[in-house]
Write an enzyme that holds these catalytic residues in place. Structure first.
Site, PDB file in Angstrom:
ATOM      1  N   HIS A  15       3.006   1.226 -15.832  1.00  0.00           N
ATOM      2  CA  HIS A  15       2.310   1.210 -14.543  1.00  0.00           C
ATOM      3  C   HIS A  15       1.655   2.564 -14.255  1.00  0.00           C
ATOM      4  O   HIS A  15       0.606   2.633 -13.622  1.00  0.00           O
ATOM      5  CB  HIS A  15       3.280   0.823 -13.423  1.00  0.00           C
ATOM      6  CG  HIS A  15       3.890  -0.514 -13.646  1.00  0.00           C
ATOM      7  ND1 HIS A  15       3.152  -1.675 -13.635  1.00  0.00           N
ATOM      8  CD2 HIS A  15       5.173  -0.881 -13.957  1.00  0.00           C
ATOM      9  CE1 HIS A  15       3.953  -2.704 -13.903  1.00  0.00           C
ATOM     10  NE2 HIS A  15       5.172  -2.249 -14.115  1.00  0.00           N
ATOM     11  N   HIS A  58       4.586  -1.145  -8.786  1.00  0.00           N
ATOM     12  CA  HIS A  58       3.565  -1.224  -9.846  1.00  0.00           C
ATOM     13  C   HIS A  58       2.356  -0.324  -9.587  1.00  0.00           C
ATOM     14  O   HIS A  58       1.822   0.255 -10.527  1.00  0.00           O
ATOM     15  CB  HIS A  58       3.062  -2.668  -9.995  1.00  0.00           C
ATOM     16  CG  HIS A  58       4.054  -3.569 -10.648  1.00  0.00           C
ATOM     17  ND1 HIS A  58       3.730  -4.819 -11.131  1.00  0.00           N
ATOM     18  CD2 HIS A  58       5.389  -3.406 -10.898  1.00  0.00           C
ATOM     19  CE1 HIS A  58       4.807  -5.388 -11.665  1.00  0.00           C
ATOM     20  NE2 HIS A  58       5.828  -4.560 -11.515  1.00  0.00           N
ATOM     21  N   ASP A  73      -6.615   0.462  14.853  1.00  0.00           N
ATOM     22  CA  ASP A  73      -7.709   0.349  15.823  1.00  0.00           C
ATOM     23  C   ASP A  73      -7.225  -0.462  17.029  1.00  0.00           C
ATOM     24  O   ASP A  73      -6.023  -0.777  17.139  1.00  0.00           O
ATOM     25  CB  ASP A  73      -8.975  -0.236  15.168  1.00  0.00           C
ATOM     26  CG  ASP A  73      -8.849  -1.716  14.819  1.00  0.00           C
ATOM     27  OD1 ASP A  73      -7.780  -2.317  15.063  1.00  0.00           O
ATOM     28  OD2 ASP A  73      -9.833  -2.275  14.304  1.00  0.00           O
ATOM     29  N   CYS A  90      -5.205  -2.925  11.319  1.00  0.00           N
ATOM     30  CA  CYS A  90      -6.371  -3.304  12.125  1.00  0.00           C
ATOM     31  C   CYS A  90      -6.262  -4.816  12.343  1.00  0.00           C
ATOM     32  O   CYS A  90      -5.164  -5.362  12.304  1.00  0.00           O
ATOM     33  CB  CYS A  90      -7.684  -2.861  11.477  1.00  0.00           C
ATOM     34  SG  CYS A  90      -8.094  -3.625   9.889  1.00  0.00           S
ATOM     35  N   THR A 102      -7.410  -7.402  10.444  1.00  0.00           N
ATOM     36  CA  THR A 102      -7.026  -8.058   9.193  1.00  0.00           C
ATOM     37  C   THR A 102      -6.298  -7.126   8.219  1.00  0.00           C
ATOM     38  O   THR A 102      -5.708  -7.594   7.251  1.00  0.00           O
ATOM     39  CB  THR A 102      -8.277  -8.566   8.448  1.00  0.00           C
ATOM     40  OG1 THR A 102      -9.115  -7.424   8.178  1.00  0.00           O
ATOM     41  CG2 THR A 102      -9.037  -9.588   9.273  1.00  0.00           C
TER      42      THR A 102
END
Ligand code: RB5
Length: 147
Positions: free
Chosen positions: A133, A98, A8, A65, A67
């Protein structure tokens, strides 16, 4: 690899830098993000990158973005996407080894560009370990199927 990238307005500069970096590592980049600085809505770009990966247009995705959180939440709503926020290189290799994440996200307001490049390189070079996994990844998909 074909790497889908999305962002963004909070991450345009970093996205540009990461695009060049990914290309310098020998990968193809498909840009789904904004190239502008005007306020826009991160879910649109999370969805576009998620769909590109799930549809096979790209092998994996990178989302940025402010965060990394909002755009990863949006991507994870696309069936088949496994996306997490990586703000360090340990998470960047474990998220592939994993969790077999097919998309990673980070925040332009959280990580600097050198760390972001290290995160991207680490993720792109990591390989899924399978075994126990795989069982856990399958369980995630079972939850997804329940809706
Ligand atoms: C935009 O201001 C910001 O909310 C967005 O980039 C992101 O951080 C959301 O999770």
């Amino acid at each position: 690899m074909r790497v889908a990238i999305g962002n963004d307005h909070a991450a345009t500069e970093l996205k540009m830098e990461i695009m060049e970096y990914v290309k310098s590592l020998g990968h193809e980049v498909i840009n789904f993000g904004t190239d502008g600085h005007e306020s826009c809505n991160y879910p649109e770009f999370g969805e576009k990158v998620g769909r590109a990966v799930v549809d096979g247009q790209a092998d994996c995705g990178i989302l940025i973005c402010g965060t990394g959180v909002g755009i990863s939440l949006a991507a994870n709503k696309v069936k088949g996407v496994r996306c997490g926020v990586c703000s360090d290189t340990t998470t960047a290799h474990l998220i592939k080894e994993h969790n077999n994440a097919n998309v990673i996200a980070f925040g332009a307001r959280i990580v600097g560009s050198e760390l972001a490049k290290d995160i991207v390189k680490t993720y792109l070079e990591a390989e899924f370990m399978g075994g126990r996994h795989q069982t856990r990844v399958d369980m995630i998909h079972e939850i997804e199927e329940k809706g």
